[in-house]
Design a protein around this motif. Structure first.
Motif, PDB file in Angstrom:
ATOM      1  N   VAL A 173       0.776  -1.177   0.089  1.00  0.00           N
ATOM      2  CA  VAL A 173      -0.081  -0.172  -0.043  1.00  0.00           C
ATOM      3  C   VAL A 173       0.843   1.215   0.112  1.00  0.00           C
ATOM      4  CG1 VAL A 173      -1.845  -1.151   1.194  1.00  0.00           C
ATOM      5  CG2 VAL A 173      -0.050   0.016   2.357  1.00  0.00           C
ATOM      6  N   LYS A 174       0.233   2.615  -0.352  1.00  0.00           N
ATOM      7  CA  LYS A 174       1.101   3.670  -0.447  1.00  0.00           C
ATOM      8  C   LYS A 174       0.120   4.612   0.433  1.00  0.00           C
ATOM      9  CE  LYS A 174       1.862   5.661  -4.211  1.00  0.00           C
ATOM     10  NZ  LYS A 174       2.411   5.903  -5.735  1.00  0.00           N
ATOM     11  N   ILE A 175       0.594   5.662   1.036  1.00  0.00           N
ATOM     12  CA  ILE A 175       0.072   6.614   1.661  1.00  0.00           C
ATOM     13  C   ILE A 175       0.664   8.024   1.699  1.00  0.00           C
ATOM     14  CG2 ILE A 175       0.529   6.135   3.956  1.00  0.00           C
ATOM     15  CD1 ILE A 175      -2.787   7.480   3.203  1.00  0.00           C
ATOM     16  N   GLU A 176       0.167   9.035   1.240  1.00  0.00           N
ATOM     17  CA  GLU A 176       0.630  10.253   1.335  1.00  0.00           C
ATOM     18  C   GLU A 176       0.300  11.171   2.443  1.00  0.00           C
ATOM     19  OE1 GLU A 176       1.813  14.307  -1.500  1.00  0.00           O
ATOM     20  OE2 GLU A 176       0.732  12.370  -2.173  1.00  0.00           O
ATOM     21  N   LYS A 179       4.006  16.064   3.081  1.00  0.00           N
ATOM     22  CA  LYS A 179       4.937  15.865   1.801  1.00  0.00           C
ATOM     23  C   LYS A 179       5.625  14.723   1.588  1.00  0.00           C
ATOM     24  CE  LYS A 179       5.955  20.975   1.609  1.00  0.00           C
ATOM     25  NZ  LYS A 179       7.013  22.170   1.831  1.00  0.00           N
ATOM     26  N   THR A 180       5.197  13.689   2.547  1.00  0.00           N
ATOM     27  CA  THR A 180       5.806  12.403   2.525  1.00  0.00           C
ATOM     28  C   THR A 180       5.101  11.286   1.938  1.00  0.00           C
ATOM     29  OG1 THR A 180       7.024  12.997   4.811  1.00  0.00           O
ATOM     30  CG2 THR A 180       7.164  10.674   4.186  1.00  0.00           C
ATOM     31  N   LYS A 181       5.707  10.740   1.029  1.00  0.00           N
ATOM     32  CA  LYS A 181       5.008   9.350   0.515  1.00  0.00           C
ATOM     33  C   LYS A 181       5.526   8.166   1.294  1.00  0.00           C
ATOM     34  CE  LYS A 181       4.080  11.769  -3.958  1.00  0.00           C
ATOM     35  NZ  LYS A 181       4.004  11.609  -5.258  1.00  0.00           N
ATOM     36  N   ILE A 182       4.761   7.568   1.883  1.00  0.00           N
ATOM     37  CA  ILE A 182       5.155   6.276   2.571  1.00  0.00           C
ATOM     38  C   ILE A 182       4.677   4.788   1.502  1.00  0.00           C
ATOM     39  CG2 ILE A 182       5.005   4.758   4.591  1.00  0.00           C
ATOM     40  CD1 ILE A 182       4.370   7.671   5.799  1.00  0.00           C
ATOM     41  N   THR A 183       5.453   3.687   1.500  1.00  0.00           N
ATOM     42  CA  THR A 183       4.906   2.751   1.073  1.00  0.00           C
ATOM     43  C   THR A 183       5.099   1.563   2.165  1.00  0.00           C
ATOM     44  OG1 THR A 183       5.491   3.224  -1.387  1.00  0.00           O
ATOM     45  CG2 THR A 183       5.279   0.753  -0.928  1.00  0.00           C
ATOM     46  N   PRO A 203       9.908   5.309   3.182  1.00  0.00           N
ATOM     47  CA  PRO A 203       9.536   6.302   2.044  1.00  0.00           C
ATOM     48  C   PRO A 203       9.702   5.587   0.814  1.00  0.00           C
ATOM     49  CG  PRO A 203      11.131   7.020   3.698  1.00  0.00           C
ATOM     50  CD  PRO A 203      10.924   5.750   3.981  1.00  0.00           C
ATOM     51  N   THR A 204       8.667   6.182   0.031  1.00  0.00           N
ATOM     52  CA  THR A 204       8.209   5.374  -1.177  1.00  0.00           C
ATOM     53  C   THR A 204       9.337   5.283  -2.081  1.00  0.00           C
ATOM     54  OG1 THR A 204       5.986   5.994  -1.146  1.00  0.00           O
ATOM     55  CG2 THR A 204       6.804   5.619  -3.286  1.00  0.00           C
ATOM     56  N   GLU A 205      10.223   6.384  -2.197  1.00  0.00           N
ATOM     57  CA  GLU A 205      11.587   6.668  -2.943  1.00  0.00           C
ATOM     58  C   GLU A 205      12.617   5.461  -2.318  1.00  0.00           C
ATOM     59  OE1 GLU A 205      12.207  10.068   0.099  1.00  0.00           O
ATOM     60  OE2 GLU A 205      10.250   9.008  -1.071  1.00  0.00           O
ATOM     61  N   GLU A 206      12.602   5.006  -1.330  1.00  0.00           N
ATOM     62  CA  GLU A 206      13.409   3.760  -0.907  1.00  0.00           C
ATOM     63  C   GLU A 206      12.674   2.449  -0.923  1.00  0.00           C
ATOM     64  OE1 GLU A 206      15.079   4.604   3.128  1.00  0.00           O
ATOM     65  OE2 GLU A 206      14.706   6.770   2.847  1.00  0.00           O
TER      66      GLU A 206
END
Length: 227
Positions: A173-176, A179-183, A203-206
């Protein structure tokens, strides 16, 4: 869907992502082996553990994690973990406060303090919920997915996987938040009437760089009465 199952699925803290409520003690398990997703395996878990990982012990559960993760049983290690978070920077004060407030819900929690990026600390937590006899893994997983969507999560993927030792539901799942996007990678394991939920958050980018570590970690998950 029962109110108890729905109530469990929607207990969410977005800046300290976890799922769970009314966690039973590690001894409060049923003996009905037909409700367990435990799978016997000829290959021992120890043979498949990444040699760089180390074991963290929680309340009745254990998990191996990569170097840099600190944590354990919130009941015993709560202040040490909270102080470590606060020492990582003022932006983590909310996390330490949430950890103190939710310690009774969590069997194990760990944070990757050494590799944290500004705004969010990669973490893993284990929670559990005792459900009425006969509740199926797929039913519980779908209830969680439905309610995650209801509160703003995007479901990226979900299935049921054979983890050799366990049969587990898996939800990505993903949530924002701000300003932080978390997976999050969420695993659901049924053992003797108890649903154990293991949630890896980053963090989504990681996520792409970390998902292999999460997958290597989950195969080491153990419940005390199965050791």
């Amino acid at each position: 869907m029962s109110q108890k199952l729905r109530r469990f699925a929607i207990v969410l803290l977005l800046m300290f992502p976890l799922i769970g409520c009314d966690r039973p003690s590690s001894n409060a398990t049923e003996t009905d082996s037909q409700t367990s997703s435990y799978q016997a395996s000829a290959t021992s878990v120890e043979e498949r553990i990444n040699p760089d990982f180390r074991k963290l012990q929680g309340d009745g559960v254990s998990l191996y994690l990569p170097p840099g993760y600190e944590g354990g049983d919130p009941q015993k290690d709560i202040e040490k973990m909270a102080v470590n978070l606060e020492g990582a920077g003022s932006e983590y004060e909310n996390l330490s406060s949430a950890l103190r407030e939710t310690k009774d819900l969590v069997a194990l929690v760990a944070f990757d303090n050494k590799n944290s990026q500004g705004g969010f600390v990669t973490n893993v937590n284990v929670t559990s919920q005792k459900m009425p006899q006969g509740t199926k893994l797929e039913e519980f997983q779908q209830a969680i997915s439905n309610d995650l969507e209801r509160v703003g999560y995007e479901i990226l993927a979900q299935d049921v996987q054979d983890l050799k030792k366990w049969q587990a539901g898996r939800i990505t799942v993903k949530i924002e938040t701000g300003k932080t996007k978390i997976t999050q990678l969420v695993y659901i394991i049924l053992d003797r009437g108890i649903f154990w939920v293991v949630t890896y958050s980053t963090p989504t980018e990681e996520f792409t760089d970390r998902v292999k570590d999460f997958e290597d970690s989950i195969i080491t998950f153990n419940i005390q009465n199965n050791e």
